[in-house]
Every structure is written in structure tokens, then in C-alpha cells.
Design a protein around this motif. Structure first.
Motif, mmCIF file in Angstrom:
data_model
loop_
_atom_site.group_PDB
_atom_site.id
_atom_site.type_symbol
_atom_site.label_atom_id
_atom_site.label_comp_id
_atom_site.label_asym_id
_atom_site.label_seq_id
_atom_site.Cartn_x
_atom_site.Cartn_y
_atom_site.Cartn_z
ATOM 1 N N TYR A 6 0.838 -1.190 0.000
ATOM 2 C CA TYR A 6 0.000 0.000 0.000
ATOM 3 C C TYR A 6 0.873 1.240 0.000
ATOM 4 C CZ TYR A 6 -3.203 3.608 1.575
ATOM 5 O OH TYR A 6 -3.931 4.756 1.686
ATOM 6 N N SER A 12 -6.196 5.536 -5.564
ATOM 7 C CA SER A 12 -6.960 4.330 -5.273
ATOM 8 C C SER A 12 -8.379 4.511 -5.784
ATOM 9 C CB SER A 12 -7.014 4.071 -3.763
ATOM 10 O OG SER A 12 -5.738 3.792 -3.262
ATOM 11 N N TYR A 14 -12.283 4.336 -5.113
ATOM 12 C CA TYR A 14 -13.246 4.442 -4.022
ATOM 13 C C TYR A 14 -14.628 4.196 -4.598
ATOM 14 C CZ TYR A 14 -9.377 6.493 -1.529
ATOM 15 O OH TYR A 14 -8.153 6.687 -0.947
ATOM 16 N N CYS A 28 -9.573 9.709 0.082
ATOM 17 C CA CYS A 28 -10.987 9.343 0.069
ATOM 18 C C CYS A 28 -11.878 10.578 -0.055
ATOM 19 C CB CYS A 28 -11.337 8.581 1.339
ATOM 20 S SG CYS A 28 -13.024 7.925 1.327
ATOM 21 N N ARG A 40 -16.028 4.167 0.131
ATOM 22 C CA ARG A 40 -15.086 3.242 0.750
ATOM 23 C C ARG A 40 -13.966 2.949 -0.222
ATOM 24 N NH1 ARG A 40 -14.632 -2.177 -0.528
ATOM 25 N NH2 ARG A 40 -15.966 -2.850 -2.218
ATOM 26 N N ASN A 41 -12.773 2.644 0.311
ATOM 27 C CA ASN A 41 -11.637 2.269 -0.507
ATOM 28 C C ASN A 41 -11.838 0.844 -0.971
ATOM 29 O OD1 ASN A 41 -9.093 1.423 -1.477
ATOM 30 N ND2 ASN A 41 -8.063 2.941 -0.217
ATOM 31 N N THR A 44 -9.694 -2.052 0.528
ATOM 32 C CA THR A 44 -9.987 -2.510 1.876
ATOM 33 C C THR A 44 -11.054 -3.603 1.808
ATOM 34 O OG1 THR A 44 -9.534 -0.292 2.701
ATOM 35 C CG2 THR A 44 -10.728 -1.771 4.173
ATOM 36 N N THR A 45 -10.816 -4.701 2.512
ATOM 37 C CA THR A 45 -11.790 -5.795 2.484
ATOM 38 C C THR A 45 -13.112 -5.358 3.094
ATOM 39 O OG1 THR A 45 -10.967 -6.671 4.558
ATOM 40 C CG2 THR A 45 -10.035 -7.597 2.563
#
Length: 47
Positions: A6, A12, A14, A28, A40-41, A44-45
């Protein structure tokens, strides 16, 4: 868990929780540009 390096300086993807709009940005977004929903990113799970 994935083995992904990361780098916070990289852009990223979103995704909006409400409408599914995807935005590529360095940080974000505070709200979805289409509906105003929370973002949300996608790296990210999500459980």
C-alpha cells in the motif's frame, strides 16, 4: 488477506456504498459526487 503493498501517495479506487459510483483519487472523497453517499476504498476488504 492479499499481499499488496500500500502506497498512500498512489491513487486508489473508491466506491459509493449507496449507488456504486467508482471514483479514482489520491484521498478518500468525503461524499459521492453523484448521490452524496459514503465512500469506501475498494482495496480494503468488505465483510
Amino acid at each position: 488477506m492479499r499481499d499488496v503493498e500500500y502506497d498512500p501517495r498512489e491513487e486508489s479506487a473508491y466506491e459509493c456504498f449507496d449507488c456504486g459510483t467508482i471514483v479514482v483519487a489520491e484521498s478518500c472523497p468525503s461524499a459521492c459526487p453523484d448521490c452524496g453517499g459514503a465512500m469506501r476504498n475498494r482495496l480494503t476488504t468488505f465483510e
